[in-house]
Design a protein around this motif. Structure first.
Motif, PDB file in Angstrom:
ATOM      1  N   GLY A 125       0.774  -1.220   0.000  1.00 47.23           N
ATOM      2  CA  GLY A 125       0.000   0.000   0.000  1.00 47.23           C
ATOM      3  C   GLY A 125       0.810   1.278   0.000  1.00 47.23           C
ATOM      4  O   GLY A 125       0.241   2.348   0.149  1.00 47.23           O
ATOM      5  N   THR A 127       2.526   2.650  -2.534  1.00 49.23           N
ATOM      6  CA  THR A 127       2.181   3.398  -3.740  1.00 49.23           C
ATOM      7  C   THR A 127       0.760   3.937  -3.651  1.00 49.23           C
ATOM      8  O   THR A 127       0.493   5.069  -4.025  1.00 49.23           O
ATOM      9  N   ARG A 128      -0.143   3.130  -3.108  1.00 55.31           N
ATOM     10  CA  ARG A 128      -1.528   3.574  -2.944  1.00 55.31           C
ATOM     11  C   ARG A 128      -1.600   4.759  -1.981  1.00 55.31           C
ATOM     12  O   ARG A 128      -2.306   5.733  -2.241  1.00 55.31           O
ATOM     13  N   SER A 131      -0.290   7.857  -3.749  1.00 64.09           N
ATOM     14  CA  SER A 131      -1.246   8.353  -4.749  1.00 64.09           C
ATOM     15  C   SER A 131      -2.455   8.999  -4.091  1.00 64.09           C
ATOM     16  O   SER A 131      -2.991   9.989  -4.598  1.00 64.09           O
ATOM     17  N   MET A 132      -2.911   8.471  -2.958  1.00 62.66           N
ATOM     18  CA  MET A 132      -4.037   9.088  -2.253  1.00 62.66           C
ATOM     19  C   MET A 132      -3.653  10.486  -1.748  1.00 62.66           C
ATOM     20  O   MET A 132      -4.450  11.421  -1.830  1.00 62.66           O
TER      21      MET A 132
END
Length: 176
Positions: A125, A127-128, A131-132
């Motif tokens: 998570g 990268t997630r 990005s968020m």
């Protein structure tokens, strides 16, 4: 010798060879292309460290956007081949001993680094999460930066455009 070590050595050798080529090239456009090769090799090294996001950013931002701007400036300035001059006294008396000292220090530090390091897998998570943050919390600065870059590119195009049909000192047009 593991496959990861072989790939690392190949990418490191490619990055070093391309970096030396950046310095040794006489044509600025060839230096810029060599710098792109360095950036791609660094992205490959980031992939070996399981940092996919950083590798993608390396390709998109540095090898893509920044190098396009470098090439655009080189073309705008119409930079030709570099003229070789005699080595300056400052480079001869200060630069050469400093370079030798740097190489000796680098060899010492590589020899002293006996700690074996194994890369840890990246947390899920990451990268997630980045990005968020980028597309939710910091969406306004992100979009503002893209608009500013677009304005800079348009300004450079306007400056690079030659005025055709504008009268010169003698009163005659340039395209007559």
């Amino acid at each position: 010798m593991t496959p990861q070590l072989i790939v690392f050595l190949l990418l490191a050798a490619l990055a070093i060879a391309a970096a030396v080529n950046v310095i040794l090239q006489r044509q600025p456009i060839h230096s810029a292309i060599s710098l792109i090769v360095v950036m791609i090799a660094l992205a490959g090294l980031f992939l070996l460290l399981e940092s996919e996001f950083i590798a993608a950013i390396q390709i998109i931002v540095y090898a893509g956007a920044i190098m396009v701007l470098f090439v655009f400036v080189i073309m705008l300035l119409n930079a030709g081949a570099e003229e070789h001059t005699n080595m300056s006294r400052m480079a001869r008396y200060a630069g050469l001993p400093l370079a030798i000292f740097f190489l000796i220090e680098l060899a010492y530090q590589i020899g002293a680094a006996t700690v074996s390091w194994t890369p840890q897998p990246a947390a899920e998570g990451v990268t997630r999460g980045i990005s968020m943050l980028l597309f939710q919390d910091f969406v306004f600065p992100f979009e503002l930066t893209s608009v500013l870059i677009l304005i800079a590119i348009l300004g450079a195009l306007v400056l690079a455009q030659r005025d055709e049909g504008v009268p010169t000192k003698g009163g005659q047009s340039e395209i007559t």
